[in-house]
Design an enzyme around this catalytic site. Structure first.
Site, PDB file in Angstrom:
ATOM      1  N   TYR A 159     -20.048  53.575  38.254  1.00 26.16           N
ATOM      2  CA  TYR A 159     -20.096  53.147  36.860  1.00 26.16           C
ATOM      3  C   TYR A 159     -21.536  52.785  36.491  1.00 26.16           C
ATOM      4  O   TYR A 159     -22.124  51.856  37.052  1.00 26.16           O
ATOM      5  CB  TYR A 159     -19.196  51.943  36.617  1.00 26.16           C
ATOM      6  CG  TYR A 159     -17.712  52.231  36.615  1.00 26.16           C
ATOM      7  CD1 TYR A 159     -17.223  53.511  36.440  1.00 26.16           C
ATOM      8  CD2 TYR A 159     -16.791  51.212  36.772  1.00 26.16           C
ATOM      9  CE1 TYR A 159     -15.858  53.776  36.431  1.00 26.16           C
ATOM     10  CE2 TYR A 159     -15.426  51.452  36.757  1.00 26.16           C
ATOM     11  CZ  TYR A 159     -14.966  52.736  36.589  1.00 26.16           C
ATOM     12  OH  TYR A 159     -13.612  52.989  36.590  1.00 26.16           O
ATOM     13  N   SER A 209      -6.627  52.395  31.211  1.00 24.14           N
ATOM     14  CA  SER A 209      -6.463  53.080  29.912  1.00 24.14           C
ATOM     15  C   SER A 209      -5.150  52.691  29.238  1.00 24.14           C
ATOM     16  O   SER A 209      -4.384  53.553  28.792  1.00 24.14           O
ATOM     17  CB  SER A 209      -6.545  54.599  30.067  1.00 24.14           C
ATOM     18  OG  SER A 209      -7.842  54.999  30.413  1.00 24.14           O
ATOM     19  N   GLY A 248      -7.601  55.263  25.573  1.00 23.64           N
ATOM     20  CA  GLY A 248      -8.926  55.524  25.021  1.00 23.64           C
ATOM     21  C   GLY A 248      -9.095  55.075  23.583  1.00 23.64           C
ATOM     22  O   GLY A 248      -9.926  55.620  22.855  1.00 23.64           O
ATOM     23  N   LYS A 278      -7.187  53.226  15.552  1.00 18.23           N
ATOM     24  CA  LYS A 278      -8.489  53.594  14.979  1.00 18.23           C
ATOM     25  C   LYS A 278      -8.592  55.075  14.613  1.00 18.23           C
ATOM     26  O   LYS A 278      -9.448  55.457  13.816  1.00 18.23           O
ATOM     27  CB  LYS A 278      -9.616  53.219  15.935  1.00 18.23           C
ATOM     28  CG  LYS A 278      -9.689  54.046  17.203  1.00 18.23           C
ATOM     29  CD  LYS A 278     -10.965  53.772  17.991  1.00 18.23           C
ATOM     30  CE  LYS A 278     -11.013  52.364  18.521  1.00 18.23           C
ATOM     31  NZ  LYS A 278     -12.211  52.150  19.379  1.00 18.23           N
TER      32      LYS A 278
END
Length: 320
Positions: A63, A212, A216, A222
Protein backbone atom coordinates in the site's frame (compact mmCIF):
# COMPACT_ATOMS: atom_id res chain seq x y z
CA UNK A 1 -17.51 0.29 19.85
CA UNK A 2 -18.06 -3.45 19.91
CA UNK A 3 -15.32 -6.09 20.03
CA UNK A 4 -15.30 -9.70 18.95
CA UNK A 5 -12.99 -12.69 18.90
CA UNK A 6 -11.60 -13.30 15.42
CA UNK A 7 -12.77 -16.79 14.52
CA UNK A 8 -10.92 -19.42 16.52
CA UNK A 9 -7.83 -17.23 17.07
CA UNK A 10 -8.81 -15.82 20.46
CA UNK A 11 -7.61 -12.44 19.19
CA UNK A 12 -9.99 -9.63 20.17
CA UNK A 13 -10.53 -6.97 17.52
CA UNK A 14 -12.87 -4.01 17.15
CA UNK A 15 -15.83 -4.78 14.89
CA UNK A 16 -14.84 -1.77 12.81
CA UNK A 17 -11.35 -2.20 11.36
CA UNK A 18 -9.51 0.81 9.96
CA UNK A 19 -8.41 0.07 6.40
CA UNK A 20 -5.25 2.02 5.61
CA UNK A 21 -5.01 1.28 1.89
CA UNK A 22 -5.16 4.95 0.90
CA UNK A 23 -2.35 6.16 3.14
CA UNK A 24 0.32 7.40 0.74
CA UNK A 25 -1.24 5.79 -2.31
CA UNK A 26 -4.35 4.21 -3.74
CA UNK A 27 -4.01 0.57 -2.76
CA UNK A 28 -1.16 -1.40 -4.30
CA UNK A 29 -1.08 0.37 -7.69
CA UNK A 30 2.49 1.64 -8.28
CA UNK A 31 1.27 4.32 -10.68
CA UNK A 32 -0.74 5.83 -7.81
CA UNK A 33 1.94 5.73 -5.12
CA UNK A 34 2.25 9.16 -3.49
CA UNK A 35 -1.43 9.91 -3.98
CA UNK A 36 -4.19 9.19 -1.51
CA UNK A 37 -3.93 10.59 2.01
CA UNK A 38 -0.88 12.52 3.12
CA UNK A 39 0.74 11.54 6.41
CA UNK A 40 -0.93 14.48 8.16
CA UNK A 41 -4.31 13.32 6.85
CA UNK A 42 -3.54 9.71 7.77
CA UNK A 43 -2.65 10.75 11.33
CA UNK A 44 -5.97 12.59 11.66
CA UNK A 45 -7.88 9.50 10.50
CA UNK A 46 -5.98 7.22 12.91
CA UNK A 47 -6.55 9.68 15.78
CA UNK A 48 -10.30 9.68 15.09
CA UNK A 49 -10.36 5.89 14.81
CA UNK A 50 -8.65 5.50 18.18
CA UNK A 51 -11.04 7.99 19.80
CA UNK A 52 -13.98 5.94 18.51
CA UNK A 53 -12.56 2.75 20.02
CA UNK A 54 -11.20 1.22 16.79
CA UNK A 55 -8.25 -0.91 17.84
CA UNK A 56 -7.48 -2.86 14.67
CA UNK A 57 -5.63 -1.33 11.69
CA UNK A 58 -5.36 -3.16 8.34
CA UNK A 59 -2.59 -2.42 5.83
CA UNK A 60 -0.21 -4.15 3.39
CA UNK A 61 3.46 -3.83 2.50
CA UNK A 62 2.54 -2.66 -1.02
CA UNK A 63 0.00 0.00 0.00
CA UNK A 64 1.59 3.21 -1.19
CA UNK A 65 4.83 1.30 -1.78
CA UNK A 66 5.40 1.01 1.99
CA UNK A 67 4.09 4.48 2.81
CA UNK A 68 0.99 3.15 4.59
CA UNK A 69 2.98 0.94 6.97
CA UNK A 70 5.51 3.72 7.56
CA UNK A 71 2.77 6.21 8.46
CA UNK A 72 1.22 3.76 10.90
CA UNK A 73 4.63 3.11 12.43
CA UNK A 74 5.32 6.81 12.97
CA UNK A 75 1.83 7.32 14.41
CA UNK A 76 2.36 4.46 16.87
CA UNK A 77 5.79 5.78 17.83
CA UNK A 78 4.21 9.09 18.83
CA UNK A 79 1.66 7.42 21.09
CA UNK A 80 1.84 6.26 24.69
CA UNK A 81 2.43 2.59 25.56
CA UNK A 82 -1.25 2.05 26.44
CA UNK A 83 -2.21 2.97 22.86
CA UNK A 84 0.53 0.90 21.26
CA UNK A 85 -0.36 -2.12 23.38
CA UNK A 86 -4.04 -2.03 22.38
CA UNK A 87 -3.65 -1.61 18.64
CA UNK A 88 -3.85 -4.88 16.68
CA UNK A 89 -1.99 -4.62 13.39
CA UNK A 90 -2.72 -6.61 10.27
CA UNK A 91 -0.58 -6.46 7.13
CA UNK A 92 -0.30 -8.46 3.91
CA UNK A 93 2.17 -9.84 1.40
CA UNK A 94 2.04 -10.58 -2.34
CA UNK A 95 2.00 -7.43 -4.45
CA UNK A 96 5.19 -5.64 -5.61
CA UNK A 97 6.22 -2.56 -3.67
CA UNK A 98 7.13 -0.70 -6.83
CA UNK A 99 7.22 -0.94 -10.60
CA UNK A 100 9.56 -3.71 -11.72
CA UNK A 101 9.98 -5.23 -8.25
CA UNK A 102 9.24 -8.84 -7.40
CA UNK A 103 5.94 -10.19 -6.17
CA UNK A 104 4.50 -13.45 -4.92
CA UNK A 105 4.37 -15.91 -2.04
CA UNK A 106 7.64 -17.82 -2.24
CA UNK A 107 9.08 -18.70 1.17
CA UNK A 108 12.14 -16.47 0.99
CA UNK A 109 10.09 -13.52 -0.20
CA UNK A 110 7.49 -13.89 2.57
CA UNK A 111 10.19 -14.02 5.24
CA UNK A 112 11.96 -10.99 3.74
CA UNK A 113 8.81 -8.95 3.29
CA UNK A 114 7.57 -9.57 6.81
CA UNK A 115 10.87 -8.31 8.24
CA UNK A 116 10.59 -5.17 6.13
CA UNK A 117 7.00 -4.66 7.29
CA UNK A 118 7.99 -5.01 10.93
CA UNK A 119 10.68 -2.40 10.40
CA UNK A 120 8.29 0.15 8.89
CA UNK A 121 5.62 -0.53 11.52
CA UNK A 122 8.18 -0.29 14.31
CA UNK A 123 7.07 -3.52 16.00
CA UNK A 124 8.52 -6.97 16.63
CA UNK A 125 5.31 -8.87 15.89
CA UNK A 126 2.04 -8.34 14.03
CA UNK A 127 -1.18 -9.86 15.24
CA UNK A 128 -2.54 -10.59 11.77
CA UNK A 129 -0.60 -11.48 8.59
CA UNK A 130 -2.34 -12.29 5.34
CA UNK A 131 -1.50 -13.50 1.89
CA UNK A 132 -2.90 -10.67 -0.23
CA UNK A 133 -3.58 -12.76 -3.35
CA UNK A 134 -3.11 -16.43 -4.29
CA UNK A 135 0.16 -17.21 -6.09
CA UNK A 136 -0.31 -19.86 -8.81
CA UNK A 137 3.46 -20.04 -9.36
CA UNK A 138 4.33 -21.21 -5.83
CA UNK A 139 3.19 -24.48 -4.23
CA UNK A 140 0.58 -23.76 -1.58
CA UNK A 141 2.45 -25.96 0.91
CA UNK A 142 5.52 -23.71 0.56
CA UNK A 143 3.51 -20.58 1.29
CA UNK A 144 1.74 -22.11 4.27
CA UNK A 145 5.01 -23.48 5.61
CA UNK A 146 6.54 -19.99 5.52
CA UNK A 147 3.61 -18.58 7.44
CA UNK A 148 3.97 -21.33 10.05
CA UNK A 149 7.66 -20.44 10.41
CA UNK A 150 6.76 -16.85 11.16
CA UNK A 151 4.20 -17.88 13.78
CA UNK A 152 6.70 -20.21 15.45
CA UNK A 153 9.33 -17.44 15.38
CA UNK A 154 6.97 -15.12 17.26
CA UNK A 155 6.84 -12.55 14.46
CA UNK A 156 3.19 -13.26 13.56
CA UNK A 157 0.37 -14.29 15.88
CA UNK A 158 -2.16 -15.46 13.29
CA UNK A 159 -2.19 -15.98 9.52
CA UNK A 160 -5.06 -15.38 7.14
CA UNK A 161 -5.94 -15.34 3.44
CA UNK A 162 -7.32 -12.53 1.32
CA UNK A 163 -8.97 -12.67 -2.10
CA UNK A 164 -9.39 -16.46 -2.08
CA UNK A 165 -12.14 -18.58 -3.57
CA UNK A 166 -13.66 -21.69 -2.06
CA UNK A 167 -11.53 -24.13 -4.03
CA UNK A 168 -8.23 -22.61 -2.91
CA UNK A 169 -9.38 -22.25 0.68
CA UNK A 170 -10.45 -25.89 0.78
CA UNK A 171 -7.07 -26.92 -0.62
CA UNK A 172 -5.26 -24.85 2.00
CA UNK A 173 -7.30 -26.33 4.83
CA UNK A 174 -6.45 -29.81 3.57
CA UNK A 175 -2.74 -28.97 3.88
CA UNK A 176 -3.11 -27.77 7.47
CA UNK A 177 -4.86 -25.33 9.81
CA UNK A 178 -2.61 -22.37 8.97
CA UNK A 179 -5.22 -19.95 7.67
CA UNK A 180 -7.40 -18.86 10.57
CA UNK A 181 -9.57 -16.25 8.88
CA UNK A 182 -10.47 -14.86 5.46
CA UNK A 183 -10.60 -11.31 4.16
CA UNK A 184 -12.62 -11.02 0.95
CA UNK A 185 -14.69 -8.37 -0.76
CA UNK A 186 -18.26 -8.63 0.50
CA UNK A 187 -21.20 -6.25 0.36
CA UNK A 188 -24.78 -6.00 -0.81
CA UNK A 189 -23.35 -5.66 -4.34
CA UNK A 190 -20.57 -8.30 -4.07
CA UNK A 191 -21.87 -11.57 -2.64
CA UNK A 192 -19.88 -14.25 -4.47
CA UNK A 193 -18.07 -15.24 -1.27
CA UNK A 194 -21.34 -16.66 0.09
CA UNK A 195 -21.13 -19.57 -2.33
CA UNK A 196 -17.87 -21.28 -1.41
CA UNK A 197 -15.93 -19.33 1.18
CA UNK A 198 -18.40 -18.56 3.95
CA UNK A 199 -19.61 -22.18 4.28
CA UNK A 200 -15.97 -23.25 4.77
CA UNK A 201 -15.48 -20.51 7.37
CA UNK A 202 -18.50 -21.84 9.26
CA UNK A 203 -17.35 -25.47 8.96
CA UNK A 204 -13.80 -24.82 10.18
CA UNK A 205 -14.40 -22.00 12.66
CA UNK A 206 -12.56 -19.43 10.56
CA UNK A 207 -13.05 -15.72 11.11
CA UNK A 208 -14.25 -13.43 8.34
CA UNK A 209 -13.43 -9.73 7.91
CA UNK A 210 -14.84 -8.31 4.66
CA UNK A 211 -13.31 -5.37 2.83
CA UNK A 212 -15.00 -3.02 0.32
CA UNK A 213 -18.22 -3.05 2.40
CA UNK A 214 -19.55 -0.14 0.34
CA UNK A 215 -18.41 -1.54 -3.02
CA UNK A 216 -15.96 1.24 -3.78
CA UNK A 217 -18.45 3.94 -2.75
CA UNK A 218 -21.37 2.62 -4.81
CA UNK A 219 -23.45 1.93 -1.70
CA UNK A 220 -23.05 5.48 -0.43
CA UNK A 221 -25.29 6.81 -3.19
CA UNK A 222 -22.60 8.98 -4.74
CA UNK A 223 -23.02 7.38 -8.17
CA UNK A 224 -26.28 8.25 -9.87
CA UNK A 225 -28.00 7.07 -13.00
CA UNK A 226 -27.14 9.23 -16.01
CA UNK A 227 -24.61 11.39 -14.13
CA UNK A 228 -20.80 11.35 -14.33
CA UNK A 229 -19.03 10.09 -11.18
CA UNK A 230 -17.90 12.81 -8.76
CA UNK A 231 -14.41 14.18 -9.36
CA UNK A 232 -11.80 12.30 -7.33
CA UNK A 233 -14.09 9.35 -6.60
CA UNK A 234 -13.00 5.73 -7.03
CA UNK A 235 -14.79 5.54 -10.39
CA UNK A 236 -12.59 8.36 -11.72
CA UNK A 237 -9.30 7.13 -10.21
CA UNK A 238 -9.41 3.31 -10.36
CA UNK A 239 -12.76 2.21 -11.79
CA UNK A 240 -11.81 -1.22 -13.16
CA UNK A 241 -12.88 -3.38 -10.17
CA UNK A 242 -16.35 -1.80 -10.18
CA UNK A 243 -17.16 -1.24 -13.85
CA UNK A 244 -19.50 -4.26 -13.81
CA UNK A 245 -21.80 -2.36 -11.44
CA UNK A 246 -22.54 0.35 -13.96
CA UNK A 247 -25.89 -1.11 -15.09
CA UNK A 248 -29.61 -0.55 -14.73
CA UNK A 249 -30.19 -3.21 -12.05
CA UNK A 250 -27.53 -1.66 -9.79
CA UNK A 251 -28.98 1.83 -10.00
CA UNK A 252 -32.49 0.50 -9.38
CA UNK A 253 -31.30 -1.33 -6.25
CA UNK A 254 -29.43 1.74 -5.01
CA UNK A 255 -32.56 3.85 -5.37
CA UNK A 256 -34.51 1.30 -3.32
CA UNK A 257 -31.72 1.23 -0.71
CA UNK A 258 -31.80 5.01 -0.35
CA UNK A 259 -35.56 4.96 0.09
CA UNK A 260 -35.34 2.20 2.73
CA UNK A 261 -32.58 4.06 4.56
CA UNK A 262 -34.59 7.26 4.54
CA UNK A 263 -37.52 5.49 6.22
CA UNK A 264 -35.14 4.51 9.03
CA UNK A 265 -33.68 8.00 9.31
CA UNK A 266 -30.20 6.95 8.21
CA UNK A 267 -28.15 7.24 5.03
CA UNK A 268 -27.63 4.45 2.50
CA UNK A 269 -24.06 3.72 3.67
CA UNK A 270 -25.17 3.19 7.26
CA UNK A 271 -27.90 0.75 6.24
CA UNK A 272 -25.55 -1.15 3.90
CA UNK A 273 -22.99 -1.50 6.70
CA UNK A 274 -25.67 -2.54 9.20
CA UNK A 275 -26.60 -5.36 6.80
CA UNK A 276 -23.00 -6.61 6.93
CA UNK A 277 -22.81 -6.42 10.72
CA UNK A 278 -26.01 -8.48 10.86
CA UNK A 279 -24.38 -11.38 8.98
CA UNK A 280 -23.55 -14.03 11.62
CA UNK A 281 -20.15 -14.98 10.16
CA UNK A 282 -18.86 -11.40 9.91
CA UNK A 283 -16.51 -10.75 12.81
CA UNK A 284 -15.50 -7.25 11.77
CA UNK A 285 -15.79 -4.95 8.77
CA UNK A 286 -12.86 -3.14 7.17
CA UNK A 287 -13.62 0.45 6.22
CA UNK A 288 -11.30 2.81 4.36
CA UNK A 289 -12.35 6.39 5.15
CA UNK A 290 -10.80 9.23 3.17
CA UNK A 291 -11.66 11.71 5.94
CA UNK A 292 -12.20 11.30 9.72
CA UNK A 293 -15.92 12.13 9.60
CA UNK A 294 -16.52 9.15 7.32
CA UNK A 295 -15.97 6.85 10.30
CA UNK A 296 -19.37 7.94 11.56
CA UNK A 297 -21.36 5.63 9.25
CA UNK A 298 -19.86 2.32 10.46
CA UNK A 299 -20.22 3.37 14.10
CA UNK A 300 -23.86 4.30 13.53
CA UNK A 301 -24.37 1.02 11.68
CA UNK A 302 -23.32 -0.96 14.75
CA UNK A 303 -26.18 0.66 16.66
CA UNK A 304 -28.79 -0.10 13.98
CA UNK A 305 -28.86 -3.86 14.82
CA UNK A 306 -30.96 -5.40 12.06
CA UNK A 307 -32.83 -8.61 12.82
CA UNK A 308 -32.40 -11.60 10.53
CA UNK A 309 -35.65 -10.83 8.73
CA UNK A 310 -34.78 -7.13 8.43
CA UNK A 311 -31.40 -8.00 6.94
CA UNK A 312 -33.12 -10.31 4.45
CA UNK A 313 -35.42 -7.47 3.47
CA UNK A 314 -32.42 -5.21 2.82
CA UNK A 315 -30.74 -7.86 0.66
CA UNK A 316 -33.96 -8.27 -1.31
CA UNK A 317 -33.71 -4.64 -2.41
CA UNK A 318 -31.08 -5.80 -4.92
CA UNK A 319 -32.86 -8.98 -5.96
CA UNK A 320 -35.84 -7.33 -7.61
Amino acid sequence: MEYRRLGRTGLEISRVVLGCGNFGGIGSAPELFGRGESEVEAFAIMDSAWELGITCFDTADAYGGGRSEASIGRWLAAKSPDVRDRIVLGTKVFNPMGAGLDRGLARKRILRQLDSSLGRLGVECVGMYLTHEPDPDVPLAETLGALEELVHAGKVLHAGASNVDGALLREALAVGPVYEWVQNSYSLLERETEEGVLPLCAEHGLGFTPFSPLAGGWLTGKYRRGEPPPEGSRMTVRPEPYEHLRRHATFAGLERLQAAAGKRGVDAATLALAWLFAQPLVDAVIVGPRRPHQLGAPVRALDLRLSRSEADDVAALFAA
